[in-house]
Design a protein around this motif. Structure first.
Motif, PDB file in Angstrom:
ATOM      1  N   GLY B 343       0.921  -1.304  -0.031  1.00  0.00           N
ATOM      2  CA  GLY B 343       0.001  -0.090  -0.237  1.00  0.00           C
ATOM      3  C   GLY B 343       0.748   1.161  -0.065  1.00  0.00           C
ATOM      4  N   ALA B 344       1.986   1.202  -0.788  1.00  0.00           N
ATOM      5  CA  ALA B 344       2.762   2.529  -0.815  1.00  0.00           C
ATOM      6  C   ALA B 344       1.951   3.516  -1.452  1.00  0.00           C
ATOM      7  CB  ALA B 344       4.005   2.152  -1.806  1.00  0.00           C
ATOM      8  N   VAL B 345       2.044   4.740  -1.161  1.00  0.00           N
ATOM      9  CA  VAL B 345       0.984   5.813  -1.744  1.00  0.00           C
ATOM     10  C   VAL B 345       1.194   5.737  -3.207  1.00  0.00           C
ATOM     11  CG1 VAL B 345       3.040   7.513  -1.663  1.00  0.00           C
ATOM     12  CG2 VAL B 345       0.642   8.219  -1.555  1.00  0.00           C
ATOM     13  N   GLN B 346       2.160   5.192  -3.994  1.00  0.00           N
ATOM     14  CA  GLN B 346       2.085   5.628  -5.378  1.00  0.00           C
ATOM     15  C   GLN B 346       0.959   4.516  -5.893  1.00  0.00           C
ATOM     16  OE1 GLN B 346       4.720   5.373  -3.541  1.00  0.00           O
ATOM     17  NE2 GLN B 346       6.525   6.448  -4.577  1.00  0.00           N
ATOM     18  N   HIS B 347       0.785   3.280  -5.005  1.00  0.00           N
ATOM     19  CA  HIS B 347      -0.293   2.313  -5.546  1.00  0.00           C
ATOM     20  C   HIS B 347      -1.573   2.992  -5.208  1.00  0.00           C
ATOM     21  CE1 HIS B 347      -1.927  -1.319  -6.862  1.00  0.00           C
ATOM     22  NE2 HIS B 347      -2.530  -1.409  -5.646  1.00  0.00           N
ATOM     23  N   LEU B 348      -1.585   3.431  -3.805  1.00  0.00           N
ATOM     24  CA  LEU B 348      -2.976   3.870  -3.286  1.00  0.00           C
ATOM     25  C   LEU B 348      -3.665   5.046  -4.140  1.00  0.00           C
ATOM     26  CD1 LEU B 348      -2.065   4.199   0.551  1.00  0.00           C
ATOM     27  CD2 LEU B 348      -2.825   2.444  -0.960  1.00  0.00           C
ATOM     28  N   VAL B 349      -2.755   5.868  -4.909  1.00  0.00           N
ATOM     29  CA  VAL B 349      -3.368   6.864  -5.973  1.00  0.00           C
ATOM     30  C   VAL B 349      -3.993   6.188  -6.945  1.00  0.00           C
ATOM     31  CG1 VAL B 349      -1.675   8.543  -5.014  1.00  0.00           C
ATOM     32  CG2 VAL B 349      -1.484   7.417  -7.119  1.00  0.00           C
ATOM     33  N   GLY B 350      -3.819   5.355  -7.307  1.00  0.00           N
ATOM     34  CA  GLY B 350      -4.568   4.543  -8.432  1.00  0.00           C
ATOM     35  C   GLY B 350      -5.593   3.889  -8.066  1.00  0.00           C
ATOM     36  N   MET B 351      -6.030   3.498  -6.857  1.00  0.00           N
ATOM     37  CA  MET B 351      -7.113   2.664  -6.699  1.00  0.00           C
ATOM     38  C   MET B 351      -7.886   3.231  -5.279  1.00  0.00           C
ATOM     39  SD  MET B 351      -5.643   1.755  -3.698  1.00  0.00           S
ATOM     40  CE  MET B 351      -6.461   0.247  -2.992  1.00  0.00           C
ATOM     41  N   GLN B 352      -7.449   4.253  -4.676  1.00  0.00           N
ATOM     42  CA  GLN B 352      -8.196   4.616  -3.543  1.00  0.00           C
ATOM     43  C   GLN B 352      -9.574   5.168  -3.775  1.00  0.00           C
ATOM     44  OE1 GLN B 352      -5.406   6.948  -1.523  1.00  0.00           O
ATOM     45  NE2 GLN B 352      -5.600   8.987  -2.767  1.00  0.00           N
ATOM     46  N   SER B 353     -10.045   5.455  -4.724  1.00  0.00           N
ATOM     47  CA  SER B 353     -11.460   5.801  -4.860  1.00  0.00           C
ATOM     48  C   SER B 353     -12.349   4.646  -5.221  1.00  0.00           C
ATOM     49  CB  SER B 353     -11.638   7.033  -6.072  1.00  0.00           C
ATOM     50  OG  SER B 353     -10.831   6.653  -7.239  1.00  0.00           O
ATOM     51  N   SER B 354     -11.886   3.471  -5.345  1.00  0.00           N
ATOM     52  CA  SER B 354     -12.674   2.218  -5.492  1.00  0.00           C
ATOM     53  C   SER B 354     -13.656   2.331  -4.335  1.00  0.00           C
ATOM     54  CB  SER B 354     -11.995   0.936  -5.367  1.00  0.00           C
ATOM     55  OG  SER B 354     -10.780   0.902  -6.264  1.00  0.00           O
ATOM     56  N   VAL B 371      -6.679   2.188   4.093  1.00  0.00           N
ATOM     57  CA  VAL B 371      -7.662   2.551   3.308  1.00  0.00           C
ATOM     58  C   VAL B 371      -8.772   1.522   2.969  1.00  0.00           C
ATOM     59  CG1 VAL B 371      -6.333   4.152   1.861  1.00  0.00           C
ATOM     60  CG2 VAL B 371      -6.373   1.761   1.100  1.00  0.00           C
ATOM     61  N   ALA B 372      -8.413   0.323   3.521  1.00  0.00           N
ATOM     62  CA  ALA B 372      -9.241  -0.887   3.340  1.00  0.00           C
ATOM     63  C   ALA B 372     -10.655  -0.637   4.124  1.00  0.00           C
ATOM     64  CB  ALA B 372      -8.498  -2.006   3.847  1.00  0.00           C
ATOM     65  N   THR B 373     -11.714  -1.135   3.160  1.00  0.00           N
ATOM     66  CA  THR B 373     -12.905  -1.316   3.771  1.00  0.00           C
ATOM     67  C   THR B 373     -13.074  -2.355   4.946  1.00  0.00           C
ATOM     68  OG1 THR B 373     -13.528  -0.447   1.572  1.00  0.00           O
ATOM     69  CG2 THR B 373     -15.160  -0.711   2.997  1.00  0.00           C
ATOM     70  N   TYR B 374     -12.648  -3.642   3.976  1.00  0.00           N
ATOM     71  CA  TYR B 374     -12.251  -4.757   4.927  1.00  0.00           C
ATOM     72  C   TYR B 374     -10.931  -5.078   4.895  1.00  0.00           C
ATOM     73  CZ  TYR B 374     -17.288  -4.743   4.045  1.00  0.00           C
ATOM     74  OH  TYR B 374     -18.567  -4.427   3.993  1.00  0.00           O
ATOM     75  N   GLY B 375     -10.293  -5.362   6.142  1.00  0.00           N
ATOM     76  CA  GLY B 375      -9.068  -5.919   6.253  1.00  0.00           C
ATOM     77  C   GLY B 375      -8.895  -7.316   6.622  1.00  0.00           C
ATOM     78  N   ILE B 376      -7.990  -8.118   6.136  1.00  0.00           N
ATOM     79  CA  ILE B 376      -7.862  -9.366   6.715  1.00  0.00           C
ATOM     80  C   ILE B 376      -6.311  -9.524   6.908  1.00  0.00           C
ATOM     81  CG2 ILE B 376      -8.034 -11.960   6.075  1.00  0.00           C
ATOM     82  CD1 ILE B 376     -10.552 -11.494   4.825  1.00  0.00           C
ATOM     83  N   VAL B 377      -5.883  -9.592   7.792  1.00  0.00           N
ATOM     84  CA  VAL B 377      -4.506  -9.983   8.254  1.00  0.00           C
ATOM     85  C   VAL B 377      -4.331 -11.485   7.931  1.00  0.00           C
ATOM     86  CG1 VAL B 377      -2.361 -10.078   9.982  1.00  0.00           C
ATOM     87  CG2 VAL B 377      -4.183  -8.167   9.762  1.00  0.00           C
ATOM     88  N   GLY B 378      -3.544 -11.894   7.162  1.00  0.00           N
ATOM     89  CA  GLY B 378      -3.502 -13.445   6.804  1.00  0.00           C
ATOM     90  C   GLY B 378      -2.724 -13.619   5.453  1.00  0.00           C
ATOM     91  N   ASP B 379      -2.510 -14.920   5.210  1.00  0.00           N
ATOM     92  CA  ASP B 379      -2.097 -15.300   4.143  1.00  0.00           C
ATOM     93  C   ASP B 379      -2.641 -15.600   2.845  1.00  0.00           C
ATOM     94  OD1 ASP B 379      -0.323 -16.480   2.347  1.00  0.00           O
ATOM     95  OD2 ASP B 379       0.250 -18.250   3.375  1.00  0.00           O
ATOM     96  N   MET B 380      -2.542 -14.822   1.756  1.00  0.00           N
ATOM     97  CA  MET B 380      -3.257 -14.703   0.542  1.00  0.00           C
ATOM     98  C   MET B 380      -3.255 -16.105   0.135  1.00  0.00           C
ATOM     99  SD  MET B 380      -1.133 -12.835  -2.470  1.00  0.00           S
ATOM    100  CE  MET B 380      -1.659 -13.946  -3.884  1.00  0.00           C
ATOM    101  N   PHE B 381      -2.347 -16.930   0.013  1.00  0.00           N
ATOM    102  CA  PHE B 381      -2.130 -18.440  -0.500  1.00  0.00           C
ATOM    103  C   PHE B 381      -3.511 -19.185   0.233  1.00  0.00           C
ATOM    104  CE2 PHE B 381       1.532 -16.538  -1.933  1.00  0.00           C
ATOM    105  CZ  PHE B 381       1.810 -16.979  -3.357  1.00  0.00           C
ATOM    106  N   GLU B 382      -3.587 -18.779   1.429  1.00  0.00           N
ATOM    107  CA  GLU B 382      -4.682 -19.518   2.015  1.00  0.00           C
ATOM    108  C   GLU B 382      -6.188 -18.890   1.959  1.00  0.00           C
ATOM    109  OE1 GLU B 382      -4.542 -21.332   6.599  1.00  0.00           O
ATOM    110  OE2 GLU B 382      -2.965 -19.702   6.062  1.00  0.00           O
ATOM    111  N   ILE B 383      -6.242 -17.747   1.987  1.00  0.00           N
ATOM    112  CA  ILE B 383      -7.458 -16.974   2.094  1.00  0.00           C
ATOM    113  C   ILE B 383      -7.808 -16.855   0.545  1.00  0.00           C
ATOM    114  CG2 ILE B 383      -8.522 -14.689   2.324  1.00  0.00           C
ATOM    115  CD1 ILE B 383      -7.480 -15.623   4.885  1.00  0.00           C
ATOM    116  N   VAL B 384      -7.309 -16.543  -0.292  1.00  0.00           N
ATOM    117  CA  VAL B 384      -7.891 -16.353  -1.638  1.00  0.00           C
ATOM    118  C   VAL B 384      -8.402 -17.647  -2.141  1.00  0.00           C
ATOM    119  CG1 VAL B 384      -7.156 -15.745  -4.452  1.00  0.00           C
ATOM    120  CG2 VAL B 384      -6.218 -14.546  -2.188  1.00  0.00           C
TER     121      VAL B 384
END
Ligand SMILES: Cc1cc2nc3c(=O)[nH]c(=O)nc-3n(C[C@H](O)[C@H](O)[C@H](O)COP(=O)(O)OP(=O)(O)OC[C@H]3O[C@@H](n4cnc5c(N)ncnc54)[C@H](O)[C@@H]3O)c2cc1C
Lengths: 260, 398
Positions: B343-354, B371-384
Motif C-alpha cells: 500500500g505504498a502511496v504510489q499504488h494507493l493513488v491509483g485505486m483509493q477511489s474504489s 484505506v481498506a474497507t475490509y482488512g484481513i491479516v492473513g496469508d493470501m495463499f490460504e485466504i484467496v
C-alpha cells in the motif's frame, strides 16, 4: 536535428500529505526532483542523439531554483539548458504554462519536443498537447516506443487502454512519453563535470515576445479556489479470526451490501 | 483580486505558510508575506488565527451576464470500435444533471459511429447529437478529433464541455482548450454548479491524489473539464426518449499524424481494467506467477479483472498493462482486492477511489489497511483460494 526536452521541477509527491485537521500541506523537508516522466523523455532524446546525432536542450519554466534540475539534465546527457523564469510567469495554469513554453520553443527551434506524460504534482497531462497546439505542430501522447525516424518522419507506438497504436508523424512533432519507453541512465562522471561547468541560458518574458495578458496568473483561465484533504473511507473493518472464519465473514459482509 | 497580509494584525505565527498550495507565503522580517506565486486561491484566508489575511477585492460574479450567449452543456461521446464507450454514458448522466440545473440543453458529439449509437445517446439523456459517421474517425488522430469538436463548439457556444479523462480525451481535448483560449480542468471527480455565480465548480485530485482541489474558470467560456471514468453516475435510460440527430460533415479536416496499425494486447484475462466492476490485484506478496494464478482464479469467479502493483510488474510476474498506480492505471471499480500489496502511496493513488477495498496482507502494519474497507491479516495463499471456492459454490447455487 534539434531536440528540446521540457522538464518540470516537482516536489516528491510520494512524501507530501495534507493535514486533515488544518487543511495544510505538509511539505517540510520534501525534496524537489525532476518530474519522473521527464527523465524518460530526456533519456529518449539522448538515445536519439547517440543513434542519429542531435543537439539536446533541456527547457524548464520555473523559479530560479529550478536551475538545479537543469544541471541534473545535463549530467544525464543534455547539451544545453534553458531556464525560462520571470515573475510574470508566476501562477500559470496549463494554458499559460504552455503558452510561455511554446514561445521559448519557437525561439529555440526544435525538430522534436519531448514532454513527460504528466507532472506528478499538477497531474493534468495537458501541457504537452497544449504546447503542440500553440506551436501548431502535431503531437502524439503516451509514446511507449520509438520505432524509427527517417525522411523527416517519425514512427512511434502510442499506449492506449487496450493495447497500442502505431502512429506516424511528420517532423517537427511533440511527443509525451510514458515510463515503458526506456530506463533512464544514471548521470556519468563526465556528465556531472559538464553539469557543474555548464552555462544555463536564461530567458524571460521579453525573450519570448509574449502577449502580457497571456502570462502567469492573469493569463490563466483556471483558478484554484481551494484545496482540501481527500475523504477517507468510512466504515473500516478488520476481520479477525482464523482463515476460514475470515473468509466467511467477508462473504457475509459482501452479501449484506449486495456485492455478491 | 489579490490576497494580502495585514501587517498590523500578523503575529508571525507561520501557520499560513504551509497552507499554501503554491508555496507563495514566506516569512519576511517576522511577518507573513505573499509573493508573486500567489494564485489568489484563498486557501490561506480561514487558516490565519488572527484573520490577518484578506482579499482586496471580492471576485467578480457577473459572469452569468457576460456569458449570456453561452448556454448549453456539451459532451464529447467517445466510441470504441463504433460503440459508445461506457464513460460517455457517465458523462451524459453528469451533463444531464448540470443542464437541468442551468435550464439548458444537453448536446453530444459522436464521431465515427452510426445513427443507432447516436440514438442511444438520446435515450441516455442527450437533447441533440452531432453525429459524423465518416470512417476517418474510426482511428484516433488528434488533429481530426480536435478540428471537428472545435468547429461544433464554435458554432454552438456551449457553456460547459465535458469529455472522458481517457487516453483519447486527455490527448486531444487540451488542444481544443488551447485554441479556444479557455481553461481545462483535468480528471475531475465532481462537478457542481455554483448557485450564486452559475459557474462550474470542478473538483479534482492533484499531488498524486494527496490533495483535492476545487477549480473554477470564471472569466472564459466554455468551461472545459475531463472527467475520470467510473466516477459519475449514469442517468436514466429511457427507450422512448426523443431528440434530434444532426448529421455533420467535416470533409476538409486533415490529420498530420497517421495511425498505421492498432494492436490489441490481449492478456489472459482481457477485461479492461478501466471498465471492470471488480479488480483482484496482487503485489510483491503474490510471490510469483503462481500467486497470480490464484488471483486470476478469484477474478474469473467474480467476473473481474486482474491488476498488479508496480513491484509485481517489475518482478516480471505480470505485464505492465495490469499495473495500477501512479505510473500505471487509475481505476475505480466497485470492489478492489489488494492481495499481498503493502500500500505504498504510489499504488494507493491509483485505486483509493474504489467503492470497496478489501486488503489481504500478512503484515498487520501494512499501510494498505488504512484505506481498506475490509482488512484481513492473513496469508493470501490460504485466504484467496478458499474465497474463490466459496464464491463458486455460492454462484453455483444461484
Ligand atoms: C492543486 C492544483 C490543481 C491544478 N489543476 C489544474 C487544472 O485542472 N487545469 C490547469 O490548467 N491547471 C491546473 N493547475 C496548474 C498546473 O499545475 C500548472 O499550470 C503546472 O505548471 C502545469 O501543469 P501540470 O503540473 O499538470 O503539468 P502536466 O501537464 O501534467 O505536465 C506534462 C509535461 O509538460 C512538461 N511541463 C509541465 N510544466 C512544465 C514547466 N513548468 N516547465 C517545463 N516543462 C513543463 C513536462 O514535460 C511534463 O512532464 C493546478 C495546480 C494545482 C496546484
Amino acid at each position: 536535428m534539434n531536440i528540446i526536452v521540457c522538464i518540470k521541477q516537482v516536489p516528491d509527491t510520494a512524501e507530501i500529505k495534507i493535514n486533515p485537521e488544518t487543511n495544510t500541506l505538509m511539505r517540510e523537508g520534501v525534496p524537489s526532483i525532476i518530474n519522473p516522466f521527464d527523465l524518460h523523455a530526456l533519456e529518449a532524446a539522448v538515445r536519439i542523439k547517440e543513434d542519429l546525432g542531435a543537439r539536446v536542450t533541456a527547457l524548464t519554466m520555473g523559479p530560479p531554483q529550478a536551475e538545479s534540475s537543469l544541471r541534473e539534465a545535463i549530467s544525464m546527457g543534455a547539451d544545453d539548458a534553458v531556464l525560462l523564469s520571470d515573475r510574470a510567469f508566476a501562477g500559470s495554469d496549463t494554458w499559460a504554462t504552455s503558452y510561455a513554453l511554446a514561445g521559448a520553443i519557437r525561439k529555440l527551434g526544435a525538430d522534436i519536443v519531448f514532454c513527460g506524460k504528466q507532472a506528478i504534482d499538477g497531474d493534468t497531462a495537458q501541457v504537452g498537447p497544449e504546447t503542440a497546439e500553440f506551436l501548431d505542430i502535431p503531437h502524439v501522447s503516451y509514446v511507449r516506443n520509438i520505432e524509427w525516424i527517417r525522411d523527416n518522419t517519425i514512427r512511434v507506438q502510442r499506449l492506449m487502454d487496450e493495447g497500442y497504436d502505431v502512429v506516424e508523424s511528420p517532423l517537427p512533432v511533440l511527443l509525451t512519453v510514458v515510463k515503458e519507453l526506456n530506463q533512464p541512465r544514471m548521470p556519468s562522471l563526465k556528465g556531472k563535470m559538464a553539469a557543474k561547468k555548464a552555462q544555463i541560458r536564461m530567458m524571460g518574458k521579453a525573450d519570448i515576445e509574449a502577449d502580457e495578458d497571456s502570462l502567469g496568473l492573469k493569463g490563466s483561465p483556471t483558478k484554484v479556489k481551494s484545496i482540501f484533504a481527500p475523504e477517507t473511507k468510512a466504515g473500516r473493518m478488520m476481520i479477525e479470526g482464523g482463515p476460514e472464519e475470515q473468509v466467511d465473514i467477508l462473504i457475509k459482509e459482501l452479501r449484506k451490501i449486495k456485492c455478491l | 483580486m489579490s490576497i494580502i497580509v495585514r501587517q498590523d494584525k500578523c503575529t508571525g505565527c507561520e501557520t499560513c505558510v504551509d497552507s499554501c498550495p503554491f508555496d507563495a507565503i514566506e516569512m519576511r522580517d517576522g511577518r507573513a508575506f505573499i509573493n508573486e506565486y500567489c494564485n489568489a486561491c484563498t486557501t490561506c484566508l480561514p487558516v490565519c488565527p488572527e484573520g490577518a489575511i484578506i482579499e482586496t477585492e471580492p471576485a467578480a460574479s457577473d459572469s452569468a451576464r457576460k456569458f449570456a450567449d453561452y448556454k448549453d452543456v456539451l459532451v464529447f461521446a467517445e466510441q470504441r470500435e463504433g460503440r459508445v464507450a461506457p464513460v460517455s454514458l457517465e458523462l451524459l448522466g453528469a451533463g444531464r444533471r448540470l443542464a437541468d440545473e442551468l435550464g439548458s440543453q444537453l448536446l453530444a458529439v459522436l464521431l465515427g459511429a452510426d445513427e443507432s449509437e447516436a440514438g442511444e445517446l438520446v435515450k441516455w439523456g442527450a437533447d441533440r447529437v452531432y453525429l459524423c459517421s465518416d470512417p476517418v474517425f474510426g482511428k484516433f488522430n488528434d488533429d481530426t478529433y480536435a478540428g471537428a469538436l472545435l468547429r461544433i463548439i464554435e458554432e454552438q457556444k456551449p457553456s460547459i464541455v465535458l469529455a472522458g479523462a481517457t487516453p483519447v480525451g486527455r490527448s486531444f481535448i487540451p488542444r481544443v482548450a488551447a485554441r479556444l483560449r479557455t481553461g481545462l480542468t483535468a480528471d475531475c471527480t465532481s462537478l457542481e454548479i455554483d448557485g450564486e455565480t452559475g459557474n462550474l465548480v470542478q473538483i479534482r485530485p492533484a499531488f498524486g491524489g494527496n490533495i483535492m482541489a476545487s477549480i473554477l474558470c470564471p472569466d472564459y467560456r466554455p468551461q472545459m473539464a475531463t472527467v475520470r471514468p467510473r466516477v459519475m453516475k449514469r442517468g436514466q435510460y429511457d427507450a422512448g426518449r426523443t431528440g434530434e440527430i444532426i448529421h455533420t460533415d467535416f470533409k476538409d479536416l486533415n490529420s498530420r499524424t497517421k495511425v498505421v496499425e492498432t494492436v490489441k494486447e490481449v492478456s489472459e484475462v482481457s477485461v479492461n481494467l478501466h471498465e471492470a466492476d471488480i479488480i483482484v490485484s496482487g503485489g510483491r506478496g503474490a510471490g510469483g506467477e503462481k500467486g497470480f494464478k490464484i488471483l486470476r482464479e478469484l477474478a474469473e469467479a467474480l467476473g473481474g479483472a486482474v491488476g498488479a502493483s508496480r513491484a509485481a510488474v517489475d518482478e516480471g510476474w505480470i505485464p505492465y498493462s495490469h499495473q495500477v498506480g501512479q505510473t500505471g492505471k487509475t481505476v475505480n471499480p466497485k470492489i478492489y482486492f489488494a492481495c499481498g500489496i503493502s500500500g505504498a502511496v504510489q499504488h494507493l493513488v491509483g485505486m483509493q477511489s474504489s467503492d470497496i477495498i478489501i486488503a489481504v496482507n500478512k503484515n498487520p502494519d501494512a499501510p494498505i489497511f488504512n484505506v481498506a474497507t475490509y482488512g484481513i491479516v492473513g496469508d493470501m495463499f490460504e485466504i484467496v483460494p478458499m474465497l474463490t471456492a466459496k464464491i463458486k459454490e455460492l454462484k453455483g447455487q444461484q
